[in-house]
Design an enzyme around this catalytic site. Structure first.
Site, PDB file in Angstrom:
ATOM      1  N   GLY A 254      -2.157  -5.891  -3.665  1.00 24.93           N
ATOM      2  CA  GLY A 254      -1.092  -5.434  -4.291  1.00 24.93           C
ATOM      3  C   GLY A 254      -0.222  -4.835  -3.282  1.00 24.93           C
ATOM      4  CG  ASN A 255       3.739  -5.033  -3.174  1.00 25.40           C
ATOM      5  OD1 ASN A 255       4.568  -4.401  -3.990  1.00 25.40           O
ATOM      6  ND2 ASN A 255       3.554  -6.305  -3.670  1.00 25.40           N
ATOM      7  NE  ARG A 256       1.506   2.679  -0.108  1.00 20.01           N
ATOM      8  CZ  ARG A 256       0.553   3.223  -0.914  1.00 20.01           C
ATOM      9  NH1 ARG A 256       0.532   4.043  -2.172  1.00 20.01           N
ATOM     10  NH2 ARG A 256      -0.338   3.882  -0.065  1.00 20.01           N
ATOM     11  CB  SER A 257       7.178  -3.302  -5.277  1.00 17.95           C
ATOM     12  OG  SER A 257       8.512  -3.606  -5.867  1.00 17.95           O
TER      13      SER A 257
END
Ligand code: CTP
Ligand code: CA
Length: 239
Positions: free
Chosen positions: A33-36
């Site tokens: 995933g990512n930090r958004s």
């Protein structure tokens, strides 16, 4: 009730906003995933609503504090998704009848080729198996290419860091030309900027990479600056 400072220049328009970050399963308990946080996307959705639009928010894994704001935001519809494939389906379904699509979500570029149905176990003393990845479809580039509805305005976001190959704006302008979207909102991330914080600095460029406007301030202020440009473009195309 939303305040109405920007006027109702999106009245009657149907807009789709994707927000958050997609997650790709590695196994039933792990993901890439990512930090958004989804904060900018949710602010875009709320601002569009306040300006009179019918809004569909496609929400991918919003941060808890951002998700908590959504039910009270007075949005038209909210579609929760997890993976890029789900986001792609939800965005394209809503885009078929939309005047504007804004891809504010951080879309995972790659996904594991296989996601086993059972948890991957470690074998003590033996290193992990590599995880083979495959590229995800580029939802924004597809929307820009397919133009699911005549006159539709397609907007992307680009979170960039500068590097040896160029500045934040250099990378943003090159990306705008690659994607084929009408507008790309470029912002600098890293070192406390962009992700998870309320303040943002953006440069909006057109499909040729030319600067249209710059904006800074809260994510709501940035959202309204983006809608100022988009509303004008949508009105031009409706003439
Ligand atoms: N995007 C998308 N589908 C993808 C990847 C990105 O729709 N598979 C969209 C994002 O929602 C955003 C824009 O494309 O609106 C730019 O995303 P970004 O990650 O900055 O661009 P990439 O083309 O993936 O380039 P890179 O990550 O290598 O910088
Ligand atoms: Ca990417």
């Amino acid at each position: 009730v939303e305040d109405d400072v920007a006027g109702r220049d999106l009245a009657g328009r149907r807009v789709v906003v994707s927000a958050g970050g997609t997650r790709e399963p590695i196994d039933p308990v792990r993901f890439i995933g990512n930090r958004s946080s989804g904060r900018q996307g949710v602010e875009l959705a709320r601002a569009a609503r306040a300006r009179g639009a019918h809004v569909t928010l496609v929400a991918a894994n919003l941060a808890p504090d951002v998700a908590a704001q959504v039910p009270g935001a007075g949005l038209g519809e909210v579609v929760a998704v997890e993976t890029t494939a789900q986001l792609r389906e939800a965005v394209r379904a809503a885009a078929a009848s939309a005047d504007v699509v804004v891809m504010a979500a951080a879309v995972a570029d790659f996904r594991p080729v296989h996601a086993p149905g059972a948890k991957i176990k470690k074998v003590p003393g033996r290193g992990p198996e590599p995880i083979a990845l495959v590229e995800n479809p580029d939802v924004l580039a597809e929307l820009a290419h397919d133009r699911l509805r005549a006159g539709q305005v397609v907007v992307g976001f680009a979170a960039e860091t500068g590097d040896a190959d160029g500045s934040v704006l250099d990378h943003g302008r090159a990306k705008a030309r690659r994607k084929g979207a009408d507008l790309l909102v470029v912002n600098a991330v890293g070192e406390g900027r962009g992700f998870g914080v309320d303040a943002n600095d953006v440069t909006v460029v057109d499909g040729a990479g030319e600067v249209v406007v710059t904006a800074s301030g809260s994510k709501r202020a940035v959202a309204d600056a983006v809608w100022d440009v988009v509303a004008r473009l949508a009105a031009d195309r409706a003439d």
